[in-house]
Motif scaffolding. Structure first.
Motif, PDB file in Angstrom:
ATOM      1  N   GLN A   1      16.540  -6.105  -6.532  1.00 38.73           N
ATOM      2  CA  GLN A   1      15.796  -6.444  -5.326  1.00 38.73           C
ATOM      3  C   GLN A   1      14.326  -6.154  -5.610  1.00 38.73           C
ATOM      4  OE1 GLN A   1      17.045  -8.069  -2.787  1.00 38.73           O
ATOM      5  NE2 GLN A   1      19.076  -7.989  -3.753  1.00 38.73           N
ATOM      6  N   TYR A   2      13.510  -7.198  -5.498  1.00 33.55           N
ATOM      7  CA  TYR A   2      12.142  -7.177  -5.998  1.00 33.55           C
ATOM      8  C   TYR A   2      11.178  -7.461  -4.841  1.00 33.55           C
ATOM      9  CZ  TYR A   2       8.283  -8.960  -9.038  1.00 33.55           C
ATOM     10  OH  TYR A   2       7.088  -9.200  -9.662  1.00 33.55           O
ATOM     11  N   LEU A   3      10.282  -6.519  -4.567  1.00 31.43           N
ATOM     12  CA  LEU A   3       9.263  -6.692  -3.533  1.00 31.43           C
ATOM     13  C   LEU A   3       7.887  -6.340  -4.078  1.00 31.43           C
ATOM     14  CD1 LEU A   3      10.867  -5.134  -0.299  1.00 31.43           C
ATOM     15  CD2 LEU A   3      10.551  -7.560  -0.819  1.00 31.43           C
ATOM     16  N   PHE A   4       6.861  -6.820  -3.386  1.00 29.92           N
ATOM     17  CA  PHE A   4       5.486  -6.458  -3.712  1.00 29.92           C
ATOM     18  C   PHE A   4       5.145  -5.151  -2.991  1.00 29.92           C
ATOM     19  CE2 PHE A   4       3.040 -10.409  -5.267  1.00 29.92           C
ATOM     20  CZ  PHE A   4       4.129 -10.843  -5.998  1.00 29.92           C
ATOM     21  N   ALA A   5       4.465  -4.251  -3.686  1.00 30.80           N
ATOM     22  CA  ALA A   5       4.067  -2.987  -3.077  1.00 30.80           C
ATOM     23  C   ALA A   5       3.221  -3.220  -1.829  1.00 30.80           C
ATOM     24  CB  ALA A   5       3.294  -2.136  -4.086  1.00 30.80           C
TER      25      ALA A   5
ATOM     26  N   ASP B   1       3.488  -5.515   0.365  1.00 32.98           N
ATOM     27  CA  ASP B   1       4.369  -5.811   1.493  1.00 32.98           C
ATOM     28  C   ASP B   1       5.074  -4.543   1.971  1.00 32.98           C
ATOM     29  OD1 ASP B   1       3.780  -8.535   1.574  1.00 32.98           O
ATOM     30  OD2 ASP B   1       5.331  -9.035   0.115  1.00 32.98           O
ATOM     31  N   VAL B   2       5.562  -3.750   1.028  1.00 30.97           N
ATOM     32  CA  VAL B   2       6.240  -2.497   1.369  1.00 30.97           C
ATOM     33  C   VAL B   2       5.300  -1.573   2.141  1.00 30.97           C
ATOM     34  CG1 VAL B   2       7.258  -0.392   0.387  1.00 30.97           C
ATOM     35  CG2 VAL B   2       7.853  -2.632  -0.562  1.00 30.97           C
ATOM     36  N   LEU B   3       4.027  -1.575   1.755  1.00 30.80           N
ATOM     37  CA  LEU B   3       3.044  -0.677   2.356  1.00 30.80           C
ATOM     38  C   LEU B   3       2.292  -1.297   3.526  1.00 30.80           C
ATOM     39  CD1 LEU B   3       1.600   0.872  -0.932  1.00 30.80           C
ATOM     40  CD2 LEU B   3       3.337   1.821   0.588  1.00 30.80           C
ATOM     41  N   GLY B   4       2.577  -2.545   3.833  1.00 28.65           N
ATOM     42  CA  GLY B   4       2.033  -3.145   5.042  1.00 28.65           C
ATOM     43  C   GLY B   4       0.577  -3.540   4.995  1.00 28.65           C
ATOM     44  N   HIS B   5       0.089  -3.918   3.830  1.00 28.80           N
ATOM     45  CA  HIS B   5      -1.300  -4.403   3.785  1.00 28.80           C
ATOM     46  C   HIS B   5      -1.409  -5.750   3.086  1.00 28.80           C
ATOM     47  CE1 HIS B   5      -2.099  -3.067  -0.460  1.00 28.80           C
ATOM     48  NE2 HIS B   5      -1.201  -2.154  -0.165  1.00 28.80           N
ATOM     49  N   THR B   6      -0.400  -6.591   3.294  1.00 30.80           N
ATOM     50  CA  THR B   6      -0.435  -7.947   2.744  1.00 30.80           C
ATOM     51  C   THR B   6      -1.597  -8.721   3.341  1.00 30.80           C
ATOM     52  OG1 THR B   6       1.958  -7.943   2.482  1.00 30.80           O
ATOM     53  CG2 THR B   6       0.869 -10.083   2.489  1.00 30.80           C
ATOM     54  N   ASP B   7      -2.340  -9.392   2.484  1.00 27.29           N
ATOM     55  CA  ASP B   7      -3.456 -10.223   2.939  1.00 27.29           C
ATOM     56  C   ASP B   7      -2.982 -11.673   2.976  1.00 27.29           C
ATOM     57  OD1 ASP B   7      -5.917 -11.183   3.647  1.00 27.29           O
ATOM     58  OD2 ASP B   7      -6.795 -11.031   1.639  1.00 27.29           O
ATOM     59  N   GLY B   8      -2.852 -12.225   4.165  1.00 29.14           N
ATOM     60  CA  GLY B   8      -2.396 -13.608   4.291  1.00 29.14           C
ATOM     61  C   GLY B   8      -0.931 -13.677   4.673  1.00 29.14           C
TER      62      GLY B   8
ATOM     63  N   LYS C   1       2.934 -13.463   4.994  1.00 28.65           N
ATOM     64  CA  LYS C   1       3.944 -12.483   4.644  1.00 28.65           C
ATOM     65  C   LYS C   1       5.277 -13.209   4.512  1.00 28.65           C
ATOM     66  CE  LYS C   1       6.181  -8.263   6.311  1.00 28.65           C
ATOM     67  NZ  LYS C   1       6.199  -7.237   7.380  1.00 28.65           N
ATOM     68  N   PRO C   2       5.901 -13.173   3.338  1.00 25.40           N
ATOM     69  CA  PRO C   2       7.143 -13.923   3.144  1.00 25.40           C
ATOM     70  C   PRO C   2       8.301 -13.381   3.979  1.00 25.40           C
ATOM     71  CG  PRO C   2       6.667 -12.537   1.242  1.00 25.40           C
ATOM     72  CD  PRO C   2       5.466 -12.471   2.126  1.00 25.40           C
ATOM     73  N   ARG C   3       9.274 -14.257   4.219  1.00 27.38           N
ATOM     74  CA  ARG C   3      10.432 -13.896   5.027  1.00 27.38           C
ATOM     75  C   ARG C   3      11.159 -12.660   4.481  1.00 27.38           C
ATOM     76  NH1 ARG C   3      14.779 -17.190   7.558  1.00 27.38           N
ATOM     77  NH2 ARG C   3      13.700 -19.056   6.854  1.00 27.38           N
ATOM     78  N   HIS C   4      11.275 -12.595   3.154  1.00 21.15           N
ATOM     79  CA  HIS C   4      12.061 -11.518   2.560  1.00 21.15           C
ATOM     80  C   HIS C   4      11.341 -10.173   2.497  1.00 21.15           C
ATOM     81  CE1 HIS C   4       9.921 -13.512  -0.821  1.00 21.15           C
ATOM     82  NE2 HIS C   4       9.679 -12.257  -1.168  1.00 21.15           N
ATOM     83  N   ALA C   5      10.047 -10.157   2.822  1.00 22.82           N
ATOM     84  CA  ALA C   5       9.283  -8.917   2.738  1.00 22.82           C
ATOM     85  C   ALA C   5       9.724  -7.933   3.824  1.00 22.82           C
ATOM     86  CB  ALA C   5       7.798  -9.210   2.873  1.00 22.82           C
ATOM     87  N   LYS C   6       9.740  -6.664   3.481  1.00 24.47           N
ATOM     88  CA  LYS C   6      10.027  -5.610   4.452  1.00 24.47           C
ATOM     89  C   LYS C   6       8.945  -4.551   4.344  1.00 24.47           C
ATOM     90  CE  LYS C   6      13.472  -2.324   6.144  1.00 24.47           C
ATOM     91  NZ  LYS C   6      14.860  -1.796   6.033  1.00 24.47           N
ATOM     92  N   THR C   7       8.374  -4.191   5.496  1.00 26.62           N
ATOM     93  CA  THR C   7       7.290  -3.224   5.532  1.00 26.62           C
ATOM     94  C   THR C   7       7.828  -1.858   5.942  1.00 26.62           C
ATOM     95  OG1 THR C   7       5.646  -4.913   6.052  1.00 26.62           O
ATOM     96  CG2 THR C   7       5.095  -2.644   6.636  1.00 26.62           C
ATOM     97  N   TYR C   8       7.516  -0.841   5.122  1.00 28.18           N
ATOM     98  CA  TYR C   8       7.992   0.513   5.370  1.00 28.18           C
ATOM     99  C   TYR C   8       6.890   1.450   5.874  1.00 28.18           C
ATOM    100  CZ  TYR C   8      12.265  -0.845   2.924  1.00 28.18           C
ATOM    101  OH  TYR C   8      13.435  -1.472   2.559  1.00 28.18           O
ATOM    102  N   ARG C   9       5.647   1.112   5.653  1.00 24.22           N
ATOM    103  CA  ARG C   9       4.510   1.893   6.131  1.00 24.22           C
ATOM    104  C   ARG C   9       3.392   0.944   6.538  1.00 24.22           C
ATOM    105  NH1 ARG C   9       7.907   5.125   5.701  1.00 24.22           N
ATOM    106  NH2 ARG C   9       7.826   7.296   4.934  1.00 24.22           N
ATOM    107  N   ASN C  10       2.497   1.424   7.452  1.00 22.51           N
ATOM    108  CA  ASN C  10       1.392   0.598   7.928  1.00 22.51           C
ATOM    109  C   ASN C  10       0.084   1.061   7.280  1.00 22.51           C
ATOM    110  OD1 ASN C  10      -0.356  -1.071   9.276  1.00 22.51           O
ATOM    111  ND2 ASN C  10      -0.062  -0.152  11.282  1.00 22.51           N
ATOM    112  N   PHE C  11      -0.078   0.707   6.006  1.00 23.92           N
ATOM    113  CA  PHE C  11      -1.306   1.082   5.317  1.00 23.92           C
ATOM    114  C   PHE C  11      -2.513   0.277   5.801  1.00 23.92           C
ATOM    115  CE2 PHE C  11      -0.516   3.570   1.198  1.00 23.92           C
ATOM    116  CZ  PHE C  11       0.484   4.314   1.793  1.00 23.92           C
ATOM    117  N   ALA C  12      -2.282  -0.885   6.397  1.00 25.43           N
ATOM    118  CA  ALA C  12      -3.405  -1.711   6.857  1.00 25.43           C
ATOM    119  C   ALA C  12      -4.237  -0.931   7.866  1.00 25.43           C
ATOM    120  CB  ALA C  12      -2.890  -3.009   7.467  1.00 25.43           C
ATOM    121  N   ALA C  13      -3.576  -0.273   8.824  1.00 25.95           N
ATOM    122  CA  ALA C  13      -4.298   0.506   9.832  1.00 25.95           C
ATOM    123  C   ALA C  13      -5.028   1.678   9.190  1.00 25.95           C
ATOM    124  CB  ALA C  13      -3.321   1.013  10.896  1.00 25.95           C
ATOM    125  N   GLU C  14      -4.380   2.309   8.203  1.00 30.08           N
ATOM    126  CA  GLU C  14      -5.012   3.434   7.521  1.00 30.08           C
ATOM    127  C   GLU C  14      -6.220   2.973   6.713  1.00 30.08           C
ATOM    128  OE1 GLU C  14      -5.506   7.481   6.350  1.00 30.08           O
ATOM    129  OE2 GLU C  14      -4.549   6.448   8.025  1.00 30.08           O
TER     130      GLU C  14
END
Length: 279
Positions: free
Chosen positions: A199-203, A205-212, A214-227
């Protein structure tokens, strides 16, 4: 520094597949992300050649590292785009010496075969392939029998030339399960269902700072964007305070300056005056 013999090998990853073990994989772009992935026990990392370095390899520790070889206009190696099999081999050997464990290559079958023939562990790409996106658009691939058969045929062709694995991106879950079960290659699933080998994800996406997008399969575990937004606001405020201090004379203060004894300063001035010609 982690000794080479303590890290997983191609043989170890293949053994994990044969035992039906779950494999976790992250795409990382920084030393901090690589170090965090190692500390968290992530099995595999994907790191683009443009950011891979000895320092990042050391930070990755016991993670099995896939190094991305740049393709076409997607990047350069030593200032040049890779075009021939010889170009790709040179890049692969360079990153092998740096500690790369396998190599992502989205070039032609001929180039991929040349790498495999030289015993370079190659990960190809099937399904949705971003570097070929003009042919498919951004959409799931393999939702019809004909298209799924094409994906399967590509997998078998890659297997035949000796590829170690392939990224299996955005295909229906049952297609992902069928392919993973019926190939010796390691299928690195990105939106390919729970039965892909990894199971392969982009960090990001996992950390919640994707720019643009966000793919269906992505799962966010933390909200780094706000930080990151908070840190940027703090960064701007600190810089504004620095400018204000410079303008007002509040910086530098006495403790920021280097002092000189009065006697030494007076001797310096006297010496300068003695050297200054009189008019």
């Amino acid at each position: 520094m982690v000794h080479r013999n303590t890290r997983p090998t191609v043989s170890d990853i293949r053994a994990m597949k044969s035992r039906g073990e779950k494999i976790s994989m992250l795409y990382v772009t920084t030393i901090d992300e690589a170090a965090a992935a190692n500390a968290a026990g992530v099995h595999m990392l994907s790191i683009e050649g443009r950011v891979f370095s000895p320092q990042m390899r050391e930070a990755a520790g016991n993670c099995f590292v896939q190094v991305g070889l740049p393709y076409g206009g997607w990047g350069t190696f030593q200032g040049q785009h890779l075009a021939t099999a010889e170009d790709y081999l040179r890049a692969a050997y360079h990153f092998t010496a740096m500690g790369g464990d396998c190599f992502y290559c989205a070039a032609s079958f001929d180039v991929q075969k040349a790498l495999c023939d030289n015993h370079v562990p190659i990960v190809a790409h099937v399904g949705l392939i971003p570097s070929y996106i003009t042919w498919t658009g951004f959409r799931a691939v393999g939702k019809t029998a004909a298209e799924a058969t094409t994906v399967w045929s590509e997998v078998k062709r890659l297997e035949a030339i000796g590829c170690f694995g392939a990224e299996l991106e955005c295909v229906p879950d049952r297609i992902g399960a069928y392919i993973s079960k019926n190939t010796s290659m390691i299928m690195l699933g990105m939106g390919a269902g729970p039965d892909a080998d990894a199971q392969y994800l982009f960090a990001e996406d996992v950390l919640g700072h994707t720019d643009g997008h966000k793919p269906r399969h992505a799962k966010t575990y933390r909200n780094f964007a706000a930080e990151f937004q908070r840190l940027q606001a703090e960064r701007i405020s600190a810089f504004q305070e620095f400018v204000a201090d410079v303008n007002s004379g509040a910086y530098p203060e006495r403790q920021h300056n280097v002092s000189i004894p009065d006697s030494e300063y007076e001797a310096f001035v006297a010496g300068i005056n003695d050297q200054t010609p009189s008019h």
